[in-house]
Write a protein that holds these residues in place. Sequence first.
Motif, PDB file in Angstrom:
ATOM      1  N   VAL A  99       0.825  -1.203   0.000  1.00 30.98           N
ATOM      2  CA  VAL A  99       0.000   0.000   0.000  1.00 30.98           C
ATOM      3  C   VAL A  99       0.866   1.263   0.000  1.00 30.98           C
ATOM      4  O   VAL A  99       0.529   2.254  -0.653  1.00 30.98           O
ATOM      5  N   ALA A 103       1.809   3.904  -3.405  1.00 33.43           N
ATOM      6  CA  ALA A 103       1.623   5.355  -3.281  1.00 33.43           C
ATOM      7  C   ALA A 103       2.927   6.112  -3.528  1.00 33.43           C
ATOM      8  O   ALA A 103       2.937   7.330  -3.557  1.00 33.43           O
TER       9      ALA A 103
ATOM     10  N   ARG B 168      -5.712   0.891  -0.816  1.00 31.78           N
ATOM     11  CA  ARG B 168      -5.513   2.226  -0.285  1.00 31.78           C
ATOM     12  C   ARG B 168      -6.715   2.654   0.559  1.00 31.78           C
ATOM     13  O   ARG B 168      -6.575   3.246   1.624  1.00 31.78           O
ATOM     14  N   ILE B 184       0.094   8.208   1.268  1.00 33.04           N
ATOM     15  CA  ILE B 184      -1.190   8.110   0.565  1.00 33.04           C
ATOM     16  C   ILE B 184      -1.919   9.449   0.605  1.00 33.04           C
ATOM     17  O   ILE B 184      -2.028  10.077   1.660  1.00 33.04           O
TER      18      ILE B 184
END
Lengths: 230, 292
Positions: A99, A103, B168, B184
Amino acid sequence: MLSVRGLESGYGRARVLFGVSLDVEPGQLVCVMGRNGVGKTTLLNTIMGVIPATAGTVTFEGRDVTRLKPHERVRLGMGYVPQGHETFPQLSVLGNLLVTLEASPHRDESAIDEALEIFPRLKPLLKRRAGFLSGGQQQQLAIARALVTRPKLLILDEPTEGIQPSIILEIEEAIERLHTSGLAVLLVEQYVDLALRMADRFLILDAGHVVHSGSADELRGEEVHRLLAV
Amino acid sequence: MQAFLNQLPVGLSIAAVLLLIALGLTFTFGQMGVINMAHGEFIMAGAYTAYLLQAVVGTAAVPVALPVAFLVAGAMGWLLERLAIRRFYGRPLDTLLLTWGVSLVLQQLARDLFGAPNVQVVAPGWLSGGLPLFGTQIPYARLFILALAVGCVLAIWAYLARSSQGRRMQAVMQNRRLAAIGGINTGRVDQLTFFIGSGLAGIAGVALTLIGPVGPALGTYYIVDAFLVVVCGGLGRLGGAVLAAFGLGLLSSYAEFWTNASLAKVIVFAVIIAFLQIRPQGLFVLRSRALT
Ligand SMILES: Nc1ncnc2c1ncn2[C@@H]1O[C@H](COP(=O)(O)OP(=O)(O)OP(=O)(O)O)[C@@H](O)[C@H]1O
Ligand SMILES: [Mg+2]
């Protein structure tokens, strides 16, 4: 590479930091020390933009990042491992790594192998839910999660706090390894011994002020032990 | 026994619609802590989308409207988040009042545009009739709604478990601050979550045109029950929402069948209160060492 000048911040009306300045040069390991509640975590959170700075500037690689959002600072190469070995508990270990990788600007999956190289203990756990790991494993995962973004500066908040001694050693070795490979590190650490072994420079925080700073040799002085005594 | 069987497709299809509505709510509520009272009006928007399309494509309105309503309701939700809700994160009470106001405005808007009386959407021919089973008939329309909900749940599950966007979204839902310092862009994830959640309400609205007429207050009949599903299922939990929607949908439709509408509500609320006494966190709780 990281330059902090006159940084102030706090929570609501309560001021915590009063004009903190510090520098981290490329490849340097700088250690921030201080008793409980003096504002170490607040300092790191302000450097990362989790808490807004009420005064002062944060400059990263010559660029003023004081007003950037946390995720924008990460994309510039600041990696942050907050206090308390936090994970995304419902995601798998691999999911936790993916994750942040997805990003990051590079999105290069070999970064995961590199991070697992540093923390081989995580390899057999990739499919496990992160919430079910031990505290030490979670801390290793938390550091690995920051590493997969390939940071230029790694910021660590008490990575050995509340971790079983055998794993403390592994984490210390990993940080040492990253440091010798050229990564700049800003480390908050309460154990003077550990700080002495690793730090190039250190600074001591008290009640939101930098009360002492210098090279590792100077840390051996009586004065310093007095400042750190509880 | 026969009466029980006759009522089953009714209960199942109501449960399926509730599930579609609650899916959107559980993610906006679970991820952003936003109680979106205007969610019901996205249902209504979906239903009127089918009604409007009817003038163009005739009886094919329902299947054609499914993707269109998803986009229309999704865009409305996205706009609401961008223009208003975004400024009120962390202030649940303000958001509640704000979205309630928006909900009333949207209902009035629908009244002005389409008139206060209900309108009808004609189902396609292949959805009339039913499947004979154990001496009763299961209407194809109800089966279609059930299949629609199952399809949406599978799609959402695949999105969450398999796609990087879904991962996400889970990360932001589980720990927003940690997601932000992991790099993020949480604001962008919020926008997408709002779009998808609202779009699902639009799909639910299209499904409702197969069950009954369409009016400006359509959403208000379902929004409370959908919130109850969210609370019972546990915030942001897909499995919990599925179980709670079917439990609640079946319970309320049987209670209504054997007693009457108002007594049924009392029974449902009593059961939910009892349930929340035992499991205040809902069916599914985020479980981890860090939290125990
Ligand atoms: N979220 C918060 N809201 C209000 N005050 C806070 C908050 N977090 C910390 N503080 C206060 O700010 C001061 C500094 O806290 P901080 O967490 O930065 O200390 P620390 O040096 O990291 O301590 P420790 O060694 O225990 O981690 C403390 O007095 C604390 O009570
Ligand atoms: Mg701290």
